[in-house]
Design a protein around this motif. Structure first.
Motif, PDB file in Angstrom:
ATOM      1  N   SER A 127      -6.994   3.095   3.878  1.00  0.00           N
ATOM      2  CA  SER A 127      -8.147   2.481   3.199  1.00  0.00           C
ATOM      3  C   SER A 127      -8.710   3.398   1.766  1.00  0.00           C
ATOM      4  CB  SER A 127      -9.524   2.412   4.195  1.00  0.00           C
ATOM      5  OG  SER A 127      -8.833   1.545   5.290  1.00  0.00           O
ATOM      6  N   LEU A 128      -8.654   4.678   2.237  1.00  0.00           N
ATOM      7  CA  LEU A 128      -9.118   5.696   1.241  1.00  0.00           C
ATOM      8  C   LEU A 128      -8.214   5.390  -0.024  1.00  0.00           C
ATOM      9  CD1 LEU A 128     -10.540   8.456   3.097  1.00  0.00           C
ATOM     10  CD2 LEU A 128     -11.942   6.874   2.007  1.00  0.00           C
ATOM     11  N   ALA A 129      -7.101   5.458   0.183  1.00  0.00           N
ATOM     12  CA  ALA A 129      -6.022   5.532  -0.951  1.00  0.00           C
ATOM     13  C   ALA A 129      -5.907   3.773  -1.592  1.00  0.00           C
ATOM     14  CB  ALA A 129      -4.624   5.487  -0.493  1.00  0.00           C
TER      15      ALA A 129
ATOM     16  N   ALA B  36      -6.534  -9.614  -7.764  1.00  0.00           N
ATOM     17  CA  ALA B  36      -5.116  -9.469  -7.676  1.00  0.00           C
ATOM     18  C   ALA B  36      -4.993  -7.845  -8.352  1.00  0.00           C
ATOM     19  CB  ALA B  36      -4.383 -10.120  -8.855  1.00  0.00           C
ATOM     20  N   GLY B  37      -5.600  -7.462  -9.284  1.00  0.00           N
ATOM     21  CA  GLY B  37      -5.664  -6.038  -9.730  1.00  0.00           C
ATOM     22  C   GLY B  37      -5.926  -5.149  -8.629  1.00  0.00           C
ATOM     23  N   GLY B  38      -7.302  -5.310  -7.996  1.00  0.00           N
ATOM     24  CA  GLY B  38      -7.657  -4.455  -6.656  1.00  0.00           C
ATOM     25  C   GLY B  38      -6.605  -4.410  -5.632  1.00  0.00           C
ATOM     26  N   GLY B  39      -6.035  -5.435  -5.252  1.00  0.00           N
ATOM     27  CA  GLY B  39      -5.083  -5.662  -4.066  1.00  0.00           C
ATOM     28  C   GLY B  39      -3.863  -4.964  -4.252  1.00  0.00           C
TER      29      GLY B  39
ATOM     30  N   GLY C 227      -5.351  -3.942   0.635  1.00  0.00           N
ATOM     31  CA  GLY C 227      -4.004  -3.970  -0.023  1.00  0.00           C
ATOM     32  C   GLY C 227      -3.463  -2.521   0.595  1.00  0.00           C
ATOM     33  N   GLY C 228      -4.273  -1.538   0.548  1.00  0.00           N
ATOM     34  CA  GLY C 228      -3.752  -0.372   1.302  1.00  0.00           C
ATOM     35  C   GLY C 228      -3.618  -0.455   2.637  1.00  0.00           C
ATOM     36  N   ASN C 229      -4.224  -1.174   3.244  1.00  0.00           N
ATOM     37  CA  ASN C 229      -3.984  -1.434   4.778  1.00  0.00           C
ATOM     38  C   ASN C 229      -2.875  -2.433   5.129  1.00  0.00           C
ATOM     39  OD1 ASN C 229      -5.540   0.299   6.559  1.00  0.00           O
ATOM     40  ND2 ASN C 229      -7.099  -0.663   5.368  1.00  0.00           N
ATOM     41  N   VAL C 230      -2.641  -3.091   4.127  1.00  0.00           N
ATOM     42  CA  VAL C 230      -1.344  -4.207   4.240  1.00  0.00           C
ATOM     43  C   VAL C 230      -0.224  -3.212   3.948  1.00  0.00           C
ATOM     44  CG1 VAL C 230      -0.260  -6.195   3.094  1.00  0.00           C
ATOM     45  CG2 VAL C 230      -2.621  -6.142   3.674  1.00  0.00           C
ATOM     46  N   GLY C 231      -0.291  -2.509   2.741  1.00  0.00           N
ATOM     47  CA  GLY C 231       1.019  -1.824   2.694  1.00  0.00           C
ATOM     48  C   GLY C 231       1.312  -0.847   3.843  1.00  0.00           C
TER      49      GLY C 231
ATOM     50  N   GLY D 286      -3.234  -2.795  -6.989  1.00  0.00           N
ATOM     51  CA  GLY D 286      -3.547  -1.438  -7.249  1.00  0.00           C
ATOM     52  C   GLY D 286      -3.786  -0.569  -5.758  1.00  0.00           C
ATOM     53  N   GLY D 287      -4.401  -1.074  -4.823  1.00  0.00           N
ATOM     54  CA  GLY D 287      -4.635  -0.372  -3.481  1.00  0.00           C
ATOM     55  C   GLY D 287      -3.291  -0.076  -2.795  1.00  0.00           C
ATOM     56  N   LEU D 288      -2.567  -1.316  -2.683  1.00  0.00           N
ATOM     57  CA  LEU D 288      -1.373  -1.307  -2.019  1.00  0.00           C
ATOM     58  C   LEU D 288      -0.331  -0.086  -2.889  1.00  0.00           C
ATOM     59  CD1 LEU D 288       0.858  -3.980  -0.677  1.00  0.00           C
ATOM     60  CD2 LEU D 288       2.278  -2.725  -2.263  1.00  0.00           C
ATOM     61  N   VAL D 289      -0.223  -0.444  -4.136  1.00  0.00           N
ATOM     62  CA  VAL D 289       0.816   0.699  -4.921  1.00  0.00           C
ATOM     63  C   VAL D 289       0.526   2.091  -4.795  1.00  0.00           C
ATOM     64  CG1 VAL D 289       1.494   1.315  -7.244  1.00  0.00           C
ATOM     65  CG2 VAL D 289       1.456  -0.958  -6.643  1.00  0.00           C
ATOM     66  N   LEU D 290      -0.956   2.301  -4.931  1.00  0.00           N
ATOM     67  CA  LEU D 290      -1.469   3.838  -4.845  1.00  0.00           C
ATOM     68  C   LEU D 290      -1.324   4.400  -3.368  1.00  0.00           C
ATOM     69  CD1 LEU D 290      -2.570   6.318  -6.461  1.00  0.00           C
ATOM     70  CD2 LEU D 290      -4.742   5.408  -5.493  1.00  0.00           C
ATOM     71  N   MET D 291      -1.485   3.485  -2.346  1.00  0.00           N
ATOM     72  CA  MET D 291      -1.325   4.115  -1.160  1.00  0.00           C
ATOM     73  C   MET D 291       0.345   4.321  -1.117  1.00  0.00           C
ATOM     74  SD  MET D 291       0.134   3.383   2.358  1.00  0.00           S
ATOM     75  CE  MET D 291       0.602   1.817   1.987  1.00  0.00           C
ATOM     76  N   LEU D 292       1.313   3.734  -1.218  1.00  0.00           N
ATOM     77  CA  LEU D 292       2.595   3.889  -1.176  1.00  0.00           C
ATOM     78  C   LEU D 292       3.081   5.059  -2.168  1.00  0.00           C
ATOM     79  CD1 LEU D 292       4.142   0.291  -1.627  1.00  0.00           C
ATOM     80  CD2 LEU D 292       4.053   1.550   0.408  1.00  0.00           C
ATOM     81  N   VAL D 293       2.413   5.276  -3.127  1.00  0.00           N
ATOM     82  CA  VAL D 293       2.773   6.387  -3.935  1.00  0.00           C
ATOM     83  C   VAL D 293       2.275   7.887  -3.234  1.00  0.00           C
ATOM     84  CG1 VAL D 293       2.078   7.839  -6.012  1.00  0.00           C
ATOM     85  CG2 VAL D 293       2.701   5.316  -6.254  1.00  0.00           C
TER      86      VAL D 293
END
Length: 85
Positions: free
Chosen positions: A32-34, A63-66, A13-17, A68-75
């Protein structure tokens, strides 16, 4: 097992973001880390906030993991961008 799925999907999710929002990308490692951190947090929050209404099984975990990863990377990227000004 669920935590591993949350972390893995968080990294994805972070990398997709990062790919969707190239101007906010933290690089592959940063995304990836975020995402990993966000995936773990997002998966637990989804279960805690929605309780019994949360999607059951691996689908809810993914769903929660993906997300969550995208949202935190954006934040993290938005905070980093604001601090750079």
């Amino acid at each position: 097992m669920e935590l591993l799925v949350q972390l893995l999907l968080g990294a994805i999710g972070g990398n997709v973001g990062g790919a969707l929002f190239k101007n906010l990308s933290l690089g592959m490692l940063g995304n990836s880390l975020a995402g990993i951190l966000g995936g773990g947090i997002g998966g637990h929050l989804l279960g805690a906030l929605l309780g019994a209404a949360a999607p059951a099984g691996m689908a809810g975990t993914a769903a929660g993991g993906g997300v969550g990863g995208l949202v935190l990377m954006l934040v993290v990227a938005l905070i980093r961008k604001a601090l750079a000004k």
